[in-house]
Design a protein around this motif. Structure first.
Motif, mmCIF file in Angstrom:
data_model
loop_
_atom_site.group_PDB
_atom_site.id
_atom_site.type_symbol
_atom_site.label_atom_id
_atom_site.label_comp_id
_atom_site.label_asym_id
_atom_site.label_seq_id
_atom_site.Cartn_x
_atom_site.Cartn_y
_atom_site.Cartn_z
ATOM 1 N N VAL A 37 39.998 51.136 31.636
ATOM 2 C CA VAL A 37 40.255 49.735 31.305
ATOM 3 C C VAL A 37 39.313 48.826 32.086
ATOM 4 C CG1 VAL A 37 41.984 47.902 31.247
ATOM 5 C CG2 VAL A 37 42.676 50.282 30.878
ATOM 6 N N LEU A 38 38.645 47.941 31.360
ATOM 7 C CA LEU A 38 37.820 46.900 31.952
ATOM 8 C C LEU A 38 38.597 45.602 31.904
ATOM 9 C CD1 LEU A 38 34.946 46.140 33.061
ATOM 10 C CD2 LEU A 38 34.379 45.491 30.712
ATOM 11 N N VAL A 39 38.743 44.955 33.058
ATOM 12 C CA VAL A 39 39.533 43.725 33.153
ATOM 13 C C VAL A 39 38.603 42.516 33.130
ATOM 14 C CG1 VAL A 39 41.138 42.395 34.569
ATOM 15 C CG2 VAL A 39 41.337 44.900 34.471
ATOM 16 N N VAL A 40 38.901 41.576 32.255
ATOM 17 C CA VAL A 40 38.150 40.318 32.183
ATOM 18 C C VAL A 40 39.018 39.232 32.803
ATOM 19 C CG1 VAL A 40 37.016 38.638 30.697
ATOM 20 C CG2 VAL A 40 37.006 41.078 30.078
ATOM 21 N N SER A 41 38.455 38.529 33.784
ATOM 22 C CA SER A 41 39.215 37.500 34.496
ATOM 23 C C SER A 41 38.417 36.209 34.570
ATOM 24 C CB SER A 41 39.554 37.976 35.910
ATOM 25 O OG SER A 41 38.385 38.033 36.709
ATOM 26 N N ARG A 42 39.107 35.143 34.825
ATOM 27 C CA ARG A 42 38.431 33.872 35.062
ATOM 28 C C ARG A 42 37.872 33.857 36.487
ATOM 29 N NH1 ARG A 42 40.451 30.758 30.850
ATOM 30 N NH2 ARG A 42 42.498 31.413 30.073
ATOM 31 N N SER A 43 36.912 32.988 36.713
ATOM 32 C CA SER A 43 36.371 32.855 38.065
ATOM 33 C C SER A 43 37.058 31.743 38.849
ATOM 34 C CB SER A 43 34.864 32.559 37.994
ATOM 35 O OG SER A 43 34.634 31.305 37.356
ATOM 36 N N SER A 44 37.893 30.961 38.182
ATOM 37 C CA SER A 44 38.439 29.735 38.766
ATOM 38 C C SER A 44 39.684 29.987 39.599
ATOM 39 C CB SER A 44 38.733 28.726 37.648
ATOM 40 O OG SER A 44 39.564 29.318 36.665
ATOM 41 N N LEU A 45 40.233 28.909 40.134
ATOM 42 C CA LEU A 45 41.420 28.959 40.984
ATOM 43 C C LEU A 45 42.560 29.693 40.278
ATOM 44 C CD1 LEU A 45 42.709 27.935 43.659
ATOM 45 C CD2 LEU A 45 43.492 25.929 42.361
ATOM 46 N N VAL A 77 33.195 44.244 40.771
ATOM 47 C CA VAL A 77 32.949 43.213 39.767
ATOM 48 C C VAL A 77 31.602 43.546 39.125
ATOM 49 C CG1 VAL A 77 32.475 40.767 39.370
ATOM 50 C CG2 VAL A 77 34.338 41.452 40.906
ATOM 51 N N LEU A 78 31.619 43.812 37.834
ATOM 52 C CA LEU A 78 30.446 44.339 37.139
ATOM 53 C C LEU A 78 29.619 43.261 36.457
ATOM 54 C CD1 LEU A 78 32.108 47.495 35.564
ATOM 55 C CD2 LEU A 78 30.828 47.320 37.706
ATOM 56 N N GLY A 79 30.072 42.033 36.551
ATOM 57 C CA GLY A 79 29.308 40.949 35.962
ATOM 58 C C GLY A 79 30.016 39.629 36.158
ATOM 59 N N GLU A 80 29.234 38.557 36.207
ATOM 60 C CA GLU A 80 29.764 37.197 36.278
ATOM 61 C C GLU A 80 29.137 36.420 35.130
ATOM 62 O OE1 GLU A 80 30.379 35.856 40.695
ATOM 63 O OE2 GLU A 80 28.599 37.136 40.628
ATOM 64 N N ILE A 138 38.574 39.645 45.100
ATOM 65 C CA ILE A 138 38.963 40.614 44.074
ATOM 66 C C ILE A 138 38.429 41.999 44.405
ATOM 67 C CG2 ILE A 138 38.524 41.273 41.665
ATOM 68 C CD1 ILE A 138 38.818 38.253 41.001
ATOM 69 N N GLU A 139 37.193 42.061 44.851
ATOM 70 C CA GLU A 139 36.616 43.364 45.184
ATOM 71 C C GLU A 139 37.303 43.979 46.405
ATOM 72 O OE1 GLU A 139 32.166 43.543 43.454
ATOM 73 O OE2 GLU A 139 32.348 42.507 45.381
ATOM 74 N N GLN A 140 37.609 43.145 47.402
ATOM 75 C CA GLN A 140 38.222 43.674 48.623
ATOM 76 C C GLN A 140 39.673 44.079 48.394
ATOM 77 O OE1 GLN A 140 38.183 41.008 52.009
ATOM 78 N NE2 GLN A 140 39.678 42.235 53.143
ATOM 79 N N TYR A 141 40.477 43.151 47.902
ATOM 80 C CA TYR A 141 41.910 43.418 47.786
ATOM 81 C C TYR A 141 42.248 44.257 46.552
ATOM 82 C CZ TYR A 141 42.214 39.878 51.422
ATOM 83 O OH TYR A 141 42.063 39.174 52.592
ATOM 84 N N GLY A 142 41.409 44.165 45.547
ATOM 85 C CA GLY A 142 41.645 44.958 44.354
ATOM 86 C C GLY A 142 40.986 46.317 44.392
ATOM 87 N N GLY A 149 36.520 48.432 36.101
ATOM 88 C CA GLY A 149 35.902 47.341 36.842
ATOM 89 C C GLY A 149 36.406 46.014 36.317
ATOM 90 N N VAL A 150 35.783 44.944 36.806
ATOM 91 C CA VAL A 150 36.166 43.576 36.432
ATOM 92 C C VAL A 150 34.922 42.816 36.017
ATOM 93 C CG1 VAL A 150 37.078 41.371 37.303
ATOM 94 C CG2 VAL A 150 38.175 43.532 37.964
ATOM 95 N N VAL A 151 35.053 42.005 34.985
ATOM 96 C CA VAL A 151 34.029 41.019 34.626
ATOM 97 C C VAL A 151 34.655 39.646 34.790
ATOM 98 C CG1 VAL A 151 32.633 40.032 32.764
ATOM 99 C CG2 VAL A 151 32.757 42.520 33.052
#
Length: 221
Positions: free
Chosen positions: A134-142, A187-190, A179-183, A164-166
């Motif tokens: 599973v690839l997770v897509v997340s927002r970059s915002s608060l 993160v494979l892309g921004e 996200i990288e530390q606690y998760g 991974g996460v985008v």
């Protein structure tokens, strides 16, 4: 049995469809890829399959058009109820079986991982049935740290492999680092917001910035 990736989001409109199109742009040179949206609600307003076809400049063999298509842009379980239907996971997996072969699939979910499909099953149960990373897509915002970590926790609790996460939106180095530390996930892309969003811009970004170290290649091959 399918091979490929399942693209989920931390919530609706997080950027799953554009990320799915970017994955096709990024990796179609290395293998035969297919895009599939098993469940689409609000079909009278949005058609993610059509958007992916346009943004990734897909040929017909790269698109699996079959699936559950429902009116009203609401949760799948509610859209199905209002349409007098029931979404069954076994029906969705049955749709995929005739297409299995050497292709690798990019499967896009509807909404987030825990969105209900029916009275007893959620989108994450379809992920388990398909057994794809599973690839997770997340927002970059608060707010993204909490939403992303909750999604990762739900996936891992069900023994799903996290690819991974985008992140989508303006770059936020602090949120990415958290996200990288606690998760414990790369993160494979921004991905930025583009106005207008078109196939040329998306392909250029995917080639230069999506999964630059080709970590997804091993999962797709």
């Amino acid at each position: 049995m399918l091979r490929g990736l399942f693209v989920t989001g931390t919530d609706t409109d997080a950027g799953k469809t554009v990320t799915s199109a970017a994955l096709l742009c990024r990796y179609r040179h290395a293998m035969r890829l297919r895009y599939w949206k098993p469940v689409q609600t609000g079909i009278e307003q949005d058609d993610d399959t059509t958007d992916v076809r346009r943004l990734a400049r897909c040929r017909d063999h790269e698109i699996v058009a079959e699936g559950i298509r429902l009116p009203r842009p609401v949760s799948p379980h509610l859209a199905a109820r209002w349409a007098g239907q029931t979404i069954r996971i076994e029906d969705l997996t049955r749709l995929a079986r005739p297409h299995t072969g050497d292709e690798r699939w990019i499967v896009e979910g509807a909404g987030g991982a825990l969105v209900p499909l029916n009275d007893t099953h959620r989108m994450i149960d379809l992920m388990r049935a398909l057994a794809l990373p599973v690839l997770v897509v997340s927002r970059s915002s608060l707010g993204t740290i909490n939403h992303t970590l909750l999604t990762l926790e739900a996936l891992r609790a069900r023994l799903l492999s996290v690819a991974g996460v985008v992140m989508v939106g303006n770059k936020n180095p602090d949120n990415r680092a958290a996200i990288e530390q606690y998760g414990q996930v790369p993160v494979l892309g921004e991905m930025p917001f583009w106005k207008p969003l078109d196939a040329t811009r998306l392909a250029a970004w995917a080639a230069a910035e999506l999964d630059p170290h080709s970590r997804l290649l091993a999962l797709l091959e």
